[in-house]
Design an enzyme around this catalytic site. Structure first.
Site, PDB file in Angstrom:
ATOM      1  N   GLY A 154      -0.326  29.816 -57.052  1.00  0.00           N
ATOM      2  CA  GLY A 154       0.137  31.078 -56.209  1.00  0.00           C
ATOM      3  C   GLY A 154       0.844  32.198 -56.387  1.00  0.00           C
ATOM      4  O   GLY A 154       0.932  33.323 -56.506  1.00  0.00           O
ATOM      5  N   ARG A 206       3.426  18.736 -54.910  1.00  0.00           N
ATOM      6  CA  ARG A 206       4.437  17.597 -54.443  1.00  0.00           C
ATOM      7  C   ARG A 206       3.427  16.682 -52.853  1.00  0.00           C
ATOM      8  O   ARG A 206       4.760  15.894 -53.321  1.00  0.00           O
ATOM      9  CB  ARG A 206       4.565  19.214 -53.766  1.00  0.00           C
ATOM     10  CG  ARG A 206       5.516  20.373 -54.770  1.00  0.00           C
ATOM     11  CD  ARG A 206       6.618  20.616 -53.551  1.00  0.00           C
ATOM     12  NE  ARG A 206       6.574  22.150 -54.466  1.00  0.00           N
ATOM     13  CZ  ARG A 206       7.456  22.583 -56.063  1.00  0.00           C
ATOM     14  NH1 ARG A 206       7.804  21.291 -56.720  1.00  0.00           N
ATOM     15  NH2 ARG A 206       7.282  23.636 -56.776  1.00  0.00           N
ATOM     16  N   LYS A 222       0.960  26.266 -48.376  1.00  0.00           N
ATOM     17  CA  LYS A 222       0.803  26.118 -49.717  1.00  0.00           C
ATOM     18  C   LYS A 222      -0.591  25.617 -50.429  1.00  0.00           C
ATOM     19  O   LYS A 222      -1.532  25.724 -50.182  1.00  0.00           O
ATOM     20  CB  LYS A 222       1.761  25.115 -49.662  1.00  0.00           C
ATOM     21  CG  LYS A 222       3.117  25.870 -49.299  1.00  0.00           C
ATOM     22  CD  LYS A 222       4.506  27.124 -50.367  1.00  0.00           C
ATOM     23  CE  LYS A 222       4.776  27.948 -49.250  1.00  0.00           C
ATOM     24  NZ  LYS A 222       5.245  28.843 -49.765  1.00  0.00           N
ATOM     25  N   ARG A 269       8.501  34.168 -63.859  1.00  0.00           N
ATOM     26  CA  ARG A 269       9.093  35.756 -63.661  1.00  0.00           C
ATOM     27  C   ARG A 269       9.208  36.155 -65.706  1.00  0.00           C
ATOM     28  O   ARG A 269       9.353  37.562 -65.716  1.00  0.00           O
ATOM     29  CB  ARG A 269       9.987  35.538 -62.853  1.00  0.00           C
ATOM     30  CG  ARG A 269       9.649  35.967 -61.960  1.00  0.00           C
ATOM     31  CD  ARG A 269      11.186  35.412 -60.452  1.00  0.00           C
ATOM     32  NE  ARG A 269      10.870  35.163 -59.850  1.00  0.00           N
ATOM     33  CZ  ARG A 269      10.356  34.442 -58.417  1.00  0.00           C
ATOM     34  NH1 ARG A 269       9.361  33.613 -59.120  1.00  0.00           N
ATOM     35  NH2 ARG A 269      10.539  34.615 -56.618  1.00  0.00           N
ATOM     36  N   LYS A 300      10.271  26.443 -62.412  1.00  0.00           N
ATOM     37  CA  LYS A 300       8.681  27.126 -62.202  1.00  0.00           C
ATOM     38  C   LYS A 300       9.354  29.008 -62.188  1.00  0.00           C
ATOM     39  O   LYS A 300       8.533  29.697 -62.808  1.00  0.00           O
ATOM     40  CB  LYS A 300       8.178  26.455 -61.100  1.00  0.00           C
ATOM     41  CG  LYS A 300       6.820  26.889 -61.493  1.00  0.00           C
ATOM     42  CD  LYS A 300       5.789  25.595 -60.844  1.00  0.00           C
ATOM     43  CE  LYS A 300       5.854  25.225 -59.868  1.00  0.00           C
ATOM     44  NZ  LYS A 300       5.240  26.111 -58.843  1.00  0.00           N
ATOM     45  N   SER A 301      10.113  29.191 -61.213  1.00  0.00           N
ATOM     46  CA  SER A 301      10.114  30.293 -60.800  1.00  0.00           C
ATOM     47  C   SER A 301      10.710  31.448 -61.748  1.00  0.00           C
ATOM     48  O   SER A 301      10.325  32.998 -62.003  1.00  0.00           O
ATOM     49  CB  SER A 301      10.860  30.849 -59.451  1.00  0.00           C
ATOM     50  OG  SER A 301      10.129  30.016 -58.315  1.00  0.00           O
ATOM     51  N   ASP A 349       9.628  24.875 -50.569  1.00  0.00           N
ATOM     52  CA  ASP A 349       8.630  23.177 -51.300  1.00  0.00           C
ATOM     53  C   ASP A 349       9.189  22.273 -51.224  1.00  0.00           C
ATOM     54  O   ASP A 349       8.746  21.228 -51.886  1.00  0.00           O
ATOM     55  CB  ASP A 349       8.897  24.239 -52.883  1.00  0.00           C
ATOM     56  CG  ASP A 349       8.321  25.698 -53.620  1.00  0.00           C
ATOM     57  OD1 ASP A 349       7.597  25.825 -52.560  1.00  0.00           O
ATOM     58  OD2 ASP A 349       8.603  26.134 -54.011  1.00  0.00           O
ATOM     59  N   SER A 371       8.388  35.376 -47.699  1.00  0.00           N
ATOM     60  CA  SER A 371       8.470  35.362 -48.958  1.00  0.00           C
ATOM     61  C   SER A 371       8.787  36.035 -50.413  1.00  0.00           C
ATOM     62  O   SER A 371       8.344  37.494 -50.252  1.00  0.00           O
ATOM     63  CB  SER A 371       6.722  35.439 -48.825  1.00  0.00           C
ATOM     64  OG  SER A 371       5.715  35.265 -50.212  1.00  0.00           O
TER      65      SER A 371
HETATM   66  C1  S3P Z   1       7.887  31.222 -55.438  1.00  0.00           C
HETATM   67  C2  S3P Z   1       8.464  31.829 -54.134  1.00  0.00           C
HETATM   68  C3  S3P Z   1       7.326  30.611 -53.199  1.00  0.00           C
HETATM   69  C4  S3P Z   1       7.227  28.671 -53.640  1.00  0.00           C
HETATM   70  C5  S3P Z   1       6.570  29.180 -54.680  1.00  0.00           C
HETATM   71  C6  S3P Z   1       7.384  29.775 -55.648  1.00  0.00           C
HETATM   72  C7  S3P Z   1       7.936  32.171 -56.250  1.00  0.00           C
HETATM   73  O1  S3P Z   1       6.229  30.734 -52.150  1.00  0.00           O
HETATM   74  O2  S3P Z   1       6.440  28.392 -52.234  1.00  0.00           O
HETATM   75  O3  S3P Z   1       6.729  27.504 -55.334  1.00  0.00           O
HETATM   76  O4  S3P Z   1       8.384  31.923 -57.482  1.00  0.00           O
HETATM   77  O5  S3P Z   1       8.346  33.006 -55.878  1.00  0.00           O
HETATM   78  P1  S3P Z   1       6.419  32.216 -51.320  1.00  0.00           P
HETATM   79  O6  S3P Z   1       6.932  33.126 -51.131  1.00  0.00           O
HETATM   80  O7  S3P Z   1       4.948  31.654 -50.940  1.00  0.00           O
HETATM   81  O8  S3P Z   1       6.945  31.352 -49.647  1.00  0.00           O
END
Ligand code: S3P
Length: 444
Positions: free
Chosen positions: A98, A400, A350, A30, A25-26, A323, A171
């Site tokens: 988020g 989750r 979260k 991106r 997902k990250s 996560d 973060s």
């Molecule tokens: C993420 C960073 C994390 C994670 C989120 C994905 C990201 O959050 O919990 O699911 O892709 O950068 P934080 O950066 O707020 O800890």
């Protein structure tokens, strides 16, 4: 399986399997956002097609970016840095994500018109001041002034300046927000960041965006400045270790079972779950590791474990497993002794207050916990076996929490009625398909 709830009455039988999980997902989010800033058509295969990623894509479409899918490949025609074209009074919906909400804002800091960002019920409860504060210092304005929750409107500026940003929460979203802002800002952005996932740093390096990272023990110093342009770029998205972790724990807690998870992103900043579970007695191994555009990828091998032991989890591992804590808590339930997880107040920030809700679910299962605002002690019971009825609802549709309860039902027994199973679409659309097709899970 009905659309508003599912029922699980049977544990899973022993298995020996090889599976793939959905894309990371990250990395997917991106890539989507940065491809929109590149010139020309970028392509991604195995991009995660979950609601969070689709929210990012829908925001970009509203900003005039062309996106299409041809079979398993996503094509994005980028318009260059700050090349968005959009109508006045634009509203962008980040949905449940988020990451999308916090990472789209820095791409809008030159916008001559106000753009409103909205999100779903869960996202509207989450803190955005952590990104609006640094973006304000860079030169953007936010309305209503000093509001920390969505909906928030952003107004950009032509007079942007680089800042020195101290990211003290670990973060990756905050760190990435300022790094993305540097694309539009003259001069050099300096970030001192507590350790967190470093996908953005690796992607920036790969894209030849001027970036220098000096790694320290606890913090990294990141210096980044705007490139002249970003050329189109392709990606093959590996599997998500956060999604894999549900199947890792399914295997650990099942009897006489073995599992290989193929082609997973094994970025060292994401491996906390493996380190923690191995410390608790698991024997998870990684193999076939290859480097792909700076990201490590490989296979994960895991088997059932008889003698799990509690852990006093070092906080230094928190951000690399942020996560995965819910599913780690489930392992702690079956471990001998007390497990202690501390400095975890971020977990309550979260998609749902995961520390509180996780503890509540463990208590429902008959597990004793001691909860503070930032820590949890879990009193494990190696003989834990469930036979009661459990109903899981009102959990802010946190994907989750849903997956945690499904794995608990399939490994510990009892009859579980879990509402809002569609919440899994946020991050892992193939979750139930994999459970049914590969593990013959009976999910009604
Ligand atoms: C993420 C960073 C994390 C994670 C989120 C994905 C990201 O959050 O919990 O699911 O892709 O950068 P934080 O950066 O707020 O800890």
């Amino acid at each position: 399986m009905r659309s508003n709830y599912l029922v699980i009455k049977n544990k899973i039988n022993k298995f020996k399997k090889k599976i793939n999980v959905d894309g990371d997902k990250s990395l997917s989010i991106r890539w989507v956002l940065l491809a929109s800033q590149a010139i020309g058509i970028s392509k991604a295969s195995n991009l995660l097609k979950s609601e969070d990623v689709l929210s990012a894509i829908n925001c970009l479409k509203k900003l005039g970016v062309k996106v299409k899918f041809i079979k398993n490949t996503c094509l994005i025609e980028g318009r260059g840095i700050n090349g968005f074209k959009f109508k006045k009074k634009l509203i962008l919906n980040a949905g449940n994500s988020g990451t999308v909400g916090r990472l789209i804002l820095p791409l809008l800091i030159k916008s001559p018109n106000k753009i409103k960002i909205i999100g779903d019920q869960s996202l509207s409860k989450r803190d955005f001041s952590r990104v609006t504060k640094p973006l304000s210092k860079i030169g953007a304005s936010f309305f209503p002034i000093n509001k920390s929750k969505l909906p928030i409107s952003i107004l950009g500026s032509d007079y942007l300046r680089p800042i020195n940003f101290y990211e003290n929460m670990g973060s990756a979203q905050c760190k990435t927000c300022v790094m993305f802002a540097s694309l539009n800002t003259p001069g050099e952005m300096k970030i001192i960041a507590h350790k967190s996932r470093d996908h953005t740093e690796l992607m920036f390096k790969n894209l030849k965006i001027p970036i220098k990272v000096t790694k320290g023990k606890k913090v990294d110093l990141i210096k980044v400045s705007s490139p002249k342009l970003i050329s189109n770029f392709n990606i093959k998205v590996p599997g998500d270790i956060s999604s894999a972790s549900f199947f890792i724990v399914l295997t650990i807690l099942s009897k006489n079972s073995e599992l290989i998870l193929k082609h997973i992103n094994l970025n060292p900043s994401r491996l906390g779950v493996i380190k923690i579970l191995n410390e608790m007695g698991a024997k998870i191994k990684t193999t076939n590791i290859k480097n792909y555009n700076g990201e490590k990828c490989g296979d994960i091998y895991v088997k059932s474990v008889q003698n799990l032991k509690g852990i006093n989890c070092p906080s230094s591992l928190n951000s690399s497993a942020i996560d995965e804590f819910l599913i780690i808590f489930l392992v702690a339930c079956k471990a001998k002794g007390i497990s202690y997880f501390k400095n975890l107040s971020e977990l309550d920030q979260k998609e749902s207050p995961r520390l509180k809700l996780g503890s509540k679910i463990l208590n429902m299962m008959g597990i004793k916990t001691k909860l503070t605002k930032s820590s949890i002690k879990i009193y494990g019971n190696p003989n834990l076996s469930l036979n009661k009825h459990f109903v899981i609802k009102n959990y802010l549709k946190d994907h989750r929490i849903m997956a945690l309860c499904t794995i608990a039902a399939l490994t510990l027994g009892g009859t579980w009625k879990i509402f809002d199973p569609k919440s899994i679409q946020t991050s892992f659309p193939s979750f139930f398909k994999i459970l049914k097709e590969n593990f013959k899970a009976k999910i009604i």
